[in-house]
Design a protein around this motif. Structure first.
Motif: not given
Length: 542
Positions: A474-491
């Motif tokens: 999902d590429l919509t509002e990717l920068e706005y969602r960056a923290r949530r996305l990177v957190e999920l990658m980390a865990v």
């Protein structure tokens, strides 16, 4: 002794143990093929567990560095004066190779071995880790100009700590610093205004002002300035080859929240002599490898602080009684302590995995290079972000005693936010992860190949990986969602490593809480069924 002065139910000092008795650390060391370093790691661990080493850390922080701009006759000296305890900490770190030594060591896992020692010794005192990290990170940048690397690398990698204002060639060992940011830009270094003017002898003259200069007492610095060809990287020694002071004037030392033992300064360049590193106009590309190395150390530093916090909290709870029982035997406290240990082990495992990826990358392994590129940005964001909350909870386990300076916990708490700010705050790190994926799509494939090695071992991890694929699609509002996305990658990254290599009780608790959603908003909200005794055994020194 009058009855009112009897002291009971107080916790003994947490000294007299080998801090290298850390099962997560030792397992990671051997996975990287660096088992040859275990004897030295234990020697350092025994020193780290002494009251003497703890006293060095206390004295270095209670007697912060002092700027001496002039001598008594009015001559400019621009020197920073440190308490002797600081020099003991630095001497130990350098003699054990925590600085640039791995660059001259061709044994397998040399960078992982160094990372393990950095993580271990940082638990004694974190402030001096800054110049140690800078020195480590300077070498790959200097290698962009082979003649500079040939000249300085042997001294940067030397096991001799030789403090003082002298020309680099006359010293037994060197320490390096970094000077990048300016008042108007901070992390946006492309807005730097410091100018570099070329001279006929091949050097440049730099004029400008740097807002944050790490370790201003260093022997040489890597810095950015605008040359005729654009933003470029330069190496500046504090003392020129002829023995005269370079035109680097220290304006003031920063009054910081934590990191009190270490000096951070504003520096003015007034025609300072510098040597070009790399090519003109490619300063960011040249210095980025230095940034990547210090980002690894930020992650290691956060993991180091979490280990210290978890161990100290468990030590206190083991020896302190309240409401008729030892704190550690009370169910809610066990939940808190176990949660702290789980977070600590996840941080340590991913930090040491990235150190191993550094070894692999330097050996030319493309998969490891890609995992390191994306994994560093992801881990730098999340692990460093978790540090302050972890430190606060560990402090609270000691109650009012933890709020008192003598416990050491306030220093841990003040130090914790630094690594999340250093080398790019949370937003910078999260956006860098997006940048890596956009510019190098192969990093995404490499990341999923890495976490996919644990596929099928835990349904909650499998669900987390599936959700991550969905989010990345999902590429919509990717920068706005960056923290949530990177957190999920980390865990998911941490979860996959724990499932593959971690203690089963720790892996189960992590996946249930961090990936399975059975966790509250605070530490101490692990679900029922966690084997807390097995988890706590991981942070209890024998």
């Amino acid at each position: 002794m009058p009855p009112t002065h009897e002291v009971t139910n107080q916790v003994p000092d947490p000294y007299g143990h080998d801090q290298a008795e850390d099962p997560t650390l030792l397992a990671a060391l051997h996975r990287a093929g660096a088992g040859w370093a275990e004897p030295e790691l234990h020697a350092l661990g025994r020193l780290a567990g002494t009251a003497e080493a703890a006293e060095w850390g206390r004295l270095a922080n209670e007697n912060p560095p002092v700027l001496r701009t002039h001598d008594r006759y009015g001559h400019r000296i621009d020197e920073v004066e440190f308490h002797p305890a600081w020099h003991e900490l630095m001497r130990t770190a350098v003699s054990h190779g925590l600085h640039a030594a791995p660059w001259r060591d061709d044994r397998p896992g040399a960078h992982t071995a160094r990372a393990a020692k950095f993580y271990l010794w940082g638990q004694v005192e974190a402030g001096h880790s800054c110049p140690i990290s800078m020195t480590y990170a300077a070498v790959p940048a200097l290698r962009a100009t082979p003649e500079l690397a040939e000249r300085f690398e042997p001294l940067l990698a030397s096991p001799e700590y030789d403090f003082g204002l002298r020309a680099p060639a006359g010293k037994r060992g060197l320490i390096a610093g970094m000077s990048m940011t300016e008042k108007q830009g901070g992390s946006d270094v492309r807005t730097n205004t410091t100018k570099a003017t070329p001279h006929a002898d091949g050097t440049y003259r730099l004029t400008g002002h740097k807002w944050f200069t790490s370790a201003p007492m260093s022997d040489l610095f890597l810095t950015l300035a605008q040359a005729p060809g654009g933003l470029s990287c330069f190496m500046l020694p504090r003392v020129l080859p002829d023995g005269t002071l370079n035109r680097l004037m220290l304006q003031r030392l920063k009054d910081k929240l934590g990191n009190r033992s270490n000096a951070s300064a504003e520096i003015e360049y007034d025609g300072a002599v510098g040597w070009l590193v790399g090519e003109e106009g490619r300063g960011v590309r040249t210095i980025i490898e230095m940034v990547n190395m210090t980002r690894l150390d930020c992650t290691l530093g956060a993991a180091s602080g979490m280990r210290l916090g978890a161990v100290r909290a468990l030590h206190h709870a083991t020896h302190r009684r309240a409401f008729g029982a030892a704190l550690v035997d009370q169910p809610l406290m066990r939940n808190v302590l176990a949660d702290l240990v789980v977070e600590s082990e996840a941080a340590t495992t991913v930090a040491l995995r990235l150190a191993a990826a550094t070894d692999g990358s330097l050996a030319g392994d493309e998969q490891e290079t890609l995992v390191r590129r994306l994994g560093l940005a992801v881990a730098k964001y999340w692990v460093c972000k978790r540090g302050p909350a972890h430190a606060a909870e560990a402090l609270e386990c000691l109650g009012g005693n933890g709020y008192v300076e003598e416990s050491g916990m306030p220093r841990l708490y003040r130090e914790a936010p630094l690594v999340s700010v250093w080398e790019g705050s949370g937003n910078v790190a999260a956006l860098d992860a997006l940048r890596a994926m956009a510019r190098q799509p192969a990093t995404v494939e490499a990341f999923f190949a890495e976490v996919g090695q644990a596929a099928g071992a835990d349904r909650r991890l499998d669900a987390g990986i599936a959700e991550l694929r969905k989010q990345l699609g999902d590429l919509t509002e990717l920068e706005y969602r960056a923290r949530r996305l990177v957190e999920l990658m980390a865990v998911t990254f941490q979860g996959s490593l724990l499932v593959r290599y971690g203690d089963p009780a720790v892996a189960d608790a992590f996946c249930a809480s961090r990936l399975g959603g059975d966790h509250g908003g605070a530490f101490g909200t692990l679900p029922a069924g966690v084997d807390t005794e097995a988890v706590l055994a991981r942070a209890r020194y024998v």
